[in-house]
Scaffold this active site. Structure first.
Site, mmCIF file in Angstrom:
data_model
loop_
_atom_site.group_PDB
_atom_site.id
_atom_site.type_symbol
_atom_site.label_atom_id
_atom_site.label_comp_id
_atom_site.label_asym_id
_atom_site.label_seq_id
_atom_site.Cartn_x
_atom_site.Cartn_y
_atom_site.Cartn_z
ATOM 1 N N ASP A 1 0.824 -1.210 0.000
ATOM 2 C CA ASP A 1 0.000 0.000 0.000
ATOM 3 C C ASP A 1 0.860 1.264 0.000
ATOM 4 O O ASP A 1 1.880 1.330 0.686
ATOM 5 C CB ASP A 1 -0.880 -0.005 1.255
ATOM 6 C CG ASP A 1 -1.845 1.168 1.284
ATOM 7 O OD1 ASP A 1 -2.698 1.242 0.378
ATOM 8 O OD2 ASP A 1 -1.735 2.007 2.194
ATOM 9 N N TYR B 1 2.716 10.142 0.837
ATOM 10 C CA TYR B 1 3.683 9.569 1.786
ATOM 11 C C TYR B 1 5.093 10.068 1.455
ATOM 12 O O TYR B 1 5.607 9.807 0.364
ATOM 13 C CB TYR B 1 3.633 8.036 1.773
ATOM 14 C CG TYR B 1 2.320 7.447 2.289
ATOM 15 C CD1 TYR B 1 1.363 8.237 2.924
ATOM 16 C CD2 TYR B 1 2.044 6.091 2.137
ATOM 17 C CE1 TYR B 1 0.174 7.695 3.390
ATOM 18 C CE2 TYR B 1 0.846 5.542 2.606
ATOM 19 C CZ TYR B 1 -0.077 6.357 3.230
ATOM 20 O OH TYR B 1 -1.246 5.818 3.680
ATOM 21 N N GLN C 1 -10.591 2.326 2.924
ATOM 22 C CA GLN C 1 -9.430 2.130 3.801
ATOM 23 C C GLN C 1 -9.622 2.946 5.087
ATOM 24 O O GLN C 1 -9.272 4.113 5.161
ATOM 25 C CB GLN C 1 -8.138 2.552 3.096
ATOM 26 C CG GLN C 1 -6.918 2.205 3.916
ATOM 27 C CD GLN C 1 -5.618 2.269 3.122
ATOM 28 O OE1 GLN C 1 -4.681 2.911 3.555
ATOM 29 N NE2 GLN C 1 -5.546 1.606 1.993
ATOM 30 N N SER D 1 -3.258 1.182 10.374
ATOM 31 C CA SER D 1 -2.752 1.361 11.754
ATOM 32 C C SER D 1 -3.317 0.326 12.720
ATOM 33 O O SER D 1 -3.866 0.676 13.778
ATOM 34 C CB SER D 1 -3.006 2.786 12.274
ATOM 35 O OG SER D 1 -2.102 3.689 11.696
ATOM 36 N N LEU E 1 -1.812 -1.458 14.761
ATOM 37 C CA LEU E 1 -1.135 -1.413 16.069
ATOM 38 C C LEU E 1 -1.179 -0.003 16.656
ATOM 39 O O LEU E 1 -0.403 0.326 17.563
ATOM 40 C CB LEU E 1 0.324 -1.889 15.930
ATOM 41 C CG LEU E 1 0.500 -3.334 15.426
ATOM 42 C CD1 LEU E 1 1.982 -3.662 15.241
ATOM 43 C CD2 LEU E 1 -0.146 -4.327 16.399
ATOM 44 N N ALA E 2 -2.102 0.840 16.131
ATOM 45 C CA ALA E 2 -2.207 2.235 16.602
ATOM 46 C C ALA E 2 -0.832 2.900 16.616
ATOM 47 O O ALA E 2 -0.418 3.488 17.622
ATOM 48 C CB ALA E 2 -2.890 2.294 17.972
ATOM 49 N N ARG F 1 8.727 5.376 16.169
ATOM 50 C CA ARG F 1 8.000 6.330 15.339
ATOM 51 C C ARG F 1 7.688 7.637 16.068
ATOM 52 O O ARG F 1 7.803 8.712 15.494
ATOM 53 C CB ARG F 1 6.693 5.675 14.862
ATOM 54 C CG ARG F 1 5.810 6.602 14.086
ATOM 55 C CD ARG F 1 4.553 5.933 13.581
ATOM 56 N NE ARG F 1 4.834 4.926 12.566
ATOM 57 C CZ ARG F 1 3.880 4.285 11.881
ATOM 58 N NH1 ARG F 1 2.607 4.553 12.096
ATOM 59 N NH2 ARG F 1 4.198 3.381 10.970
ATOM 60 N N GLY G 1 2.520 -2.153 9.190
ATOM 61 C CA GLY G 1 3.653 -1.273 8.926
ATOM 62 C C GLY G 1 4.811 -1.759 9.775
ATOM 63 O O GLY G 1 4.602 -2.361 10.831
ATOM 64 N N ASN H 1 5.126 -9.911 12.868
ATOM 65 C CA ASN H 1 3.746 -9.562 12.509
ATOM 66 C C ASN H 1 3.117 -10.574 11.549
ATOM 67 O O ASN H 1 1.923 -10.872 11.636
ATOM 68 C CB ASN H 1 3.707 -8.164 11.881
ATOM 69 C CG ASN H 1 4.161 -7.089 12.875
ATOM 70 O OD1 ASN H 1 4.272 -7.353 14.063
ATOM 71 N ND2 ASN H 1 4.423 -5.895 12.384
HETATM 72 P P1 NDP Z 1 0.788 0.164 12.697
HETATM 73 O O1 NDP Z 1 -0.245 0.800 13.544
HETATM 74 O O2 NDP Z 1 0.852 -1.315 12.717
HETATM 75 O O3 NDP Z 1 2.195 0.812 13.105
HETATM 76 C C1 NDP Z 1 3.385 0.338 12.493
HETATM 77 C C2 NDP Z 1 4.595 0.793 13.315
HETATM 78 O O4 NDP Z 1 4.580 0.173 14.596
HETATM 79 C C3 NDP Z 1 5.878 0.340 12.664
HETATM 80 O O5 NDP Z 1 6.324 1.205 11.644
HETATM 81 C C4 NDP Z 1 6.813 0.247 13.838
HETATM 82 O O6 NDP Z 1 7.230 1.569 14.189
HETATM 83 C C5 NDP Z 1 5.887 -0.295 14.931
HETATM 84 N N1 NDP Z 1 5.832 -1.767 14.922
HETATM 85 C C6 NDP Z 1 5.279 -2.567 13.989
HETATM 86 N N2 NDP Z 1 5.391 -3.855 14.332
HETATM 87 C C7 NDP Z 1 6.032 -3.890 15.503
HETATM 88 C C8 NDP Z 1 6.438 -4.933 16.351
HETATM 89 N N3 NDP Z 1 6.176 -6.215 16.053
HETATM 90 N N4 NDP Z 1 7.078 -4.614 17.510
HETATM 91 C C9 NDP Z 1 7.349 -3.317 17.828
HETATM 92 N N5 NDP Z 1 6.987 -2.277 17.052
HETATM 93 C C10 NDP Z 1 6.327 -2.564 15.892
HETATM 94 O O7 NDP Z 1 0.572 0.540 11.166
HETATM 95 P P2 NDP Z 1 0.805 1.926 10.377
HETATM 96 O O8 NDP Z 1 0.343 3.083 11.163
HETATM 97 O O9 NDP Z 1 2.187 1.909 9.854
HETATM 98 O O10 NDP Z 1 -0.216 1.725 9.186
HETATM 99 C C11 NDP Z 1 -0.031 0.627 8.279
HETATM 100 C C12 NDP Z 1 -0.284 1.106 6.867
HETATM 101 O O11 NDP Z 1 -1.625 1.579 6.750
HETATM 102 C C13 NDP Z 1 0.578 2.287 6.405
HETATM 103 O O12 NDP Z 1 1.854 1.921 5.992
HETATM 104 C C14 NDP Z 1 -0.257 2.805 5.258
HETATM 105 O O13 NDP Z 1 -0.043 1.999 4.110
HETATM 106 C C15 NDP Z 1 -1.676 2.594 5.773
HETATM 107 N N6 NDP Z 1 -2.208 3.849 6.373
HETATM 108 C C16 NDP Z 1 -3.246 4.476 5.734
HETATM 109 C C17 NDP Z 1 -3.790 5.620 6.220
HETATM 110 C C18 NDP Z 1 -4.918 6.258 5.494
HETATM 111 O O14 NDP Z 1 -5.297 7.404 5.817
HETATM 112 N N7 NDP Z 1 -5.506 5.607 4.498
HETATM 113 C C19 NDP Z 1 -3.264 6.284 7.440
HETATM 114 C C20 NDP Z 1 -2.194 5.531 8.066
HETATM 115 C C21 NDP Z 1 -1.703 4.368 7.551
HETATM 116 P P3 NDP Z 1 8.670 1.907 14.829
HETATM 117 O O15 NDP Z 1 9.517 0.696 14.802
HETATM 118 O O16 NDP Z 1 9.227 3.008 13.990
HETATM 119 O O17 NDP Z 1 8.376 2.392 16.218
#
Ligand code: NDP
Length: 336
Positions: free
Chosen positions: A49, A54, A181, A213, A215-216, A233, A292, A302
């Site tokens: 995605d 982005y 989405q 999101s 995992l928020a 993050r 993500g 994951n």
């Molecule tokens: P998550 O809520 O799952 O957060 C992902 C982040 O959490 C990672 O980048 C990492 O950050 C941390 N993480 C992930 N897995 C683990 C783990 N196993 N242990 C510890 N930390 C972990 O998802 P995203 O917020 O990234 O959203 C996923 C996707 O959804 C995005 O990439 C995008 O494609 C889409 N999206 C769409 C939106 C929309 O408006 N349509 C808005 C937001 C997202 P770190 O290591 O840096 O701390």
């Protein structure tokens, strides 16, 4: 891996997929991105995605480079983009929104950055109150007729806006949105579980969902329980606003809930990230959970989340609801 139809379409999408927001362009270059995408692809992930906005288009450029280096057949994965916010840091009024002009231009720019001939999925990233829905539905339909897009959808549109798009499409013989989405995770349930409930019916929209999101932003991994880790993050420049998730009385309650959920995960012999992801997958109205990650180890963890599904009995789901205290309606069904 399990696969589900994207709503009432015939497209089979992996229930766990992988997205580029925040990470691509801020934490990952093309080499690292390919490593993470490969870790997902090798275990059956077939959807990546992205969006014009982005990292101001850089996330798509990086994913395009990664895909072109991967050697994967184009017909073995689904790639998306989204239009609305624009790809420039300060887009003009022409360079953002859902006008026919910006939808066309953003589509062709995304295709160039992603180095592909067409987009499998193309989302309207937000509703645009300044553009008639008919213009947007027509532009998306024409992109599909031209072969530049295969399925179009929305992101964070209300149920009413989606019904309007559906009605316009029916009235003018255009193509209605296939998927939406929305945000969906243990802390954010209402839209997917309640507001959209009448849109999943195949006699009408038959809406698919690619939820974000899960995992928020990492809160549901427990990593923020004792403060903000340096390599996380919430510590990235430009994403300070995420720290709001850690302030105020609701945030305190959420951190308490995260601790209780971590204890439950422990009892189930799993980790909290896996429990939180499996919980999203358990909802049969979710077509795919977009994960993500900034590290390969996170992808590896994951993408084993489906192992937890057999542990999510009615009793365990009820315990989660008790911990969260935000259950509005029961929507959990069998996987399809
Ligand atoms: P998550 O809520 O799952 O957060 C992902 C982040 O959490 C990672 O980048 C990492 O950050 C941390 N993480 C992930 N897995 C683990 C783990 N196993 N242990 C510890 N930390 C972990 O998802 P995203 O917020 O990234 O959203 C996923 C996707 O959804 C995005 O990439 C995008 O494609 C889409 N999206 C769409 C939106 C929309 O408006 N349509 C808005 C937001 C997202 P770190 O290591 O840096 O701390």
């Amino acid at each position: 891996m399990q696969y589900r139809r994207l709503g009432k379409s015939g497209l089979q999408v992996s229930v766990l997929s992988f997205g580029a927001w925040v990470t691509f362009g801020n934490q990952l270059d093309a080499n690292a991105a390919l490593e993470l995408m490969a870790a997902a692809y090798e275990v059956g992930c077939n959807f990546f995605d992205n969006a014009e906005a982005y990292a101001s288009g850089r996330a798509e450029t990086i994913m395009g480079e990664a895909l072109s280096r991967s050697g994967w057949r184009r017909d073995s994965y689904i790639v998306s983009s989204k239009v609305f916010f624009g790809s420039l840091e300060k887009p003009s009024r022409l360079q953002r929104g859902l006008s026919r002009k910006h939808i066309y231009e953003a589509c062709y720019q995304a295709i160039q950055r992603l180095q592909c001939d067409y987009l499998d999925l193309y989302f309207c990233h937000r509703p645009d109150a300044k553009v008639p829905i008919e213009e947007t539905v027509r532009a998306m339909t024409e992109l599909i007729w031209r072969g530049d897009v295969l399925y179009w959808g929305t992101s964070e549109w209300s149920a009413q806006q989606l019904m309007e798009a559906y009605a316009v499409a029916r009235q003018y013989n255009l193509i209605p949105p296939t998927m939406e989405q929305p945000e969906y995770n243990m802390f954010h349930r209402y839209r997917v579980e309640v507001e959209y409930s009448r849109l999943y019916n195949e006699d009408t929209l038959g809406l698919g969902t690619t939820v974000w999101s899960p995992l928020a932003s990492g809160l549901l991994t427990g990593k923020y329980n004792e403060g903000i880790p340096a390599d996380s993050r919430f510590n990235l420049p430009g994403y300070e606003w995420l720290k709001e998730k850690l302030t105020g009385s609701e945030a305190e309650r959420n951190l308490e809930r995260v601790k209780q959920l971590a204890q439950l995960a422990d009892e189930l012999n799993t980790s909290l990230p896996k429990l939180a992801l499996a919980w999203c997958v358990k909802n049969s109205h979710v077509s795919t959970v977009i994960t993500g990650a900034s590290k390969v180890s996170q992808v590896q963890e994951n993408f084993t989340a489906l192992d937890v599904l057999p542990s999510l009995t009615d009793e365990v789901m009820a315990r989660v609801d008790t911990i969260l205290g935000n259950k509005e309606t029961g929507v959990y069904g069998a996987n399809t």
